[in-house]
Design an enzyme around this catalytic site. Structure first.
Site, short mmCIF file in Angstrom:
data_model
loop_
_atom_site.label_atom_id
_atom_site.label_comp_id
_atom_site.label_asym_id
_atom_site.label_seq_id
_atom_site.Cartn_x
_atom_site.Cartn_y
_atom_site.Cartn_z
CE1 TYR A 88 -4.43 -1.93 5.13
CE2 TYR A 88 -3.12 0.02 4.65
CZ TYR A 88 -3.91 -1.03 4.22
OH TYR A 88 -4.17 -1.18 2.88
CB SER B 58 -0.85 0.00 1.28
OG SER B 58 -1.47 1.26 1.48
#
Ligand code: NAD
Length: 256
Positions: free
Chosen positions: A151, A138
């Site tokens: 995350y 990401s």
């Protein structure tokens, strides 16, 4: 281009994983799907592209189930040539409020599962002297946002794992690279759009614009189709010497 190759994509019943599975299926690869929820619809989508398809419902937070999935894929198609570590979840809270069980689940699903699937896939890839490991990281593997500690930690870890895997296999035909999407309008992000709309009392459309406006200069979502084509590139002959990169497709997010 990928005829007689087998691709296993974790978390591919939805969103980005399904988009990558379809792109690899269009290139002729056999596909092993994984993920929760309805598997019949995604299986039919892949079969409609003319590809062989199988499904295994391993929970990617459980190493024993990942082992079972990798054995299943090898038994079904002979070998996994392309591994896409994509399964992932999100939870948003400040560090001091972050639920410990959510932290553990995000690290297990978003980071450790990529280690487990890779360690199990590598011996056959090495023996064949051809393999592709594609880790869906990401932009949060490159930069941070508040309230996403688990995350961001997991995705930075995935990029580290990508580099090590690439280096350990650098003299072989096995490559490992990471894809770093910005905002992609999947169920994972729709939840964040809904939360913003509810918190600010604004429409869904306005919440999407705000989300994009905060981070993504292009003001456009990246699509699963675009990410699928990047995965195809990593699998192509032109990708032979692309090793250990973290390639963002993020509308300029990380360029700022
Ligand atoms: P999604 O929610 O649409 O899909 C997630 C997939 O993972 C689903 O198939 C789900 O069933 C599966 N999954 C979740 N937990 C699982 C588990 N324990 N075991 C097996 N499968 C499990 O989300 P998405 O947006 O397509 O996300 C896919 C990946 O892309 C994730 O790693 C995510 O972090 C990453 N990503 C997404 C975005 C975005 O904007 N959507 C941006 C950057 C990175």
């Amino acid at each position: 281009m990928l005829k007689n190759k087998t691709a296993l994509i974790t978390g591919s019943t939805s969103g980005i994983g399904l988009g990558i599975a379809k792109a690899l299926a269009r290139q002729g690869a056999n596909i092993v799907l994984n993920g929760f929820g309805d598997a019949e619809g995604p299986k039919a989508d892949i079969a409609a592209l003319g590809a062989q398809v199988a499904y295994h419902g391993a929970d990617m937070s459980k190493p024993a189930e990942i082992e079972d999935m990798m054995r299943f894929a090898a038994a079904h198609f002979g070998r996994v040539d392309i591994l896409v570590n994509n399964a992932g979840i999100q939870h948003v809270a400040r560090v001091e409020d972050f639920p410990v069980d959510k932290w553990d689940a995000i690290i297990a699903i978003n980071l450790s599962s990529a280690f487990h699937a890779s360690r199990l896939a590598l011996p056959a890839m090495r023996a064949a002297n051809w393999g592709r490991i594609i880790n869906v990281a990401s932009v949060h593997g490159l930069v941070a946002s508040a309230e996403k500690s688990a995350y961001v930690a997991a995705k930075h870890g995935v990029i580290g794992l990508t580099k090590v895997t690439a280096l350990e296999n650098a003299t072989s035909g096995v490559t490992c690279n990471a894809i770093c999407p910005g905002w992609v309008l999947t169920p994972l992000v729709q939840k964040q759009v809904d939360a913003k709309a509810a918190a600010l009392g604004i429409s869904n459309e306005d919440a999407k614009k705000q989300l994009l406006g905060e981070k993504e200069p292009s003001m456009q979502f990246t699509t699963p189709e675009e990410l699928g084509e990047l995965a195809v590139f990593f699998c192509s002959p032109a990708g032979n010497n692309v090793r250990g990169v973290a390639w963002n497709m993020d509308g300029g997010w990380v360029a700022q």
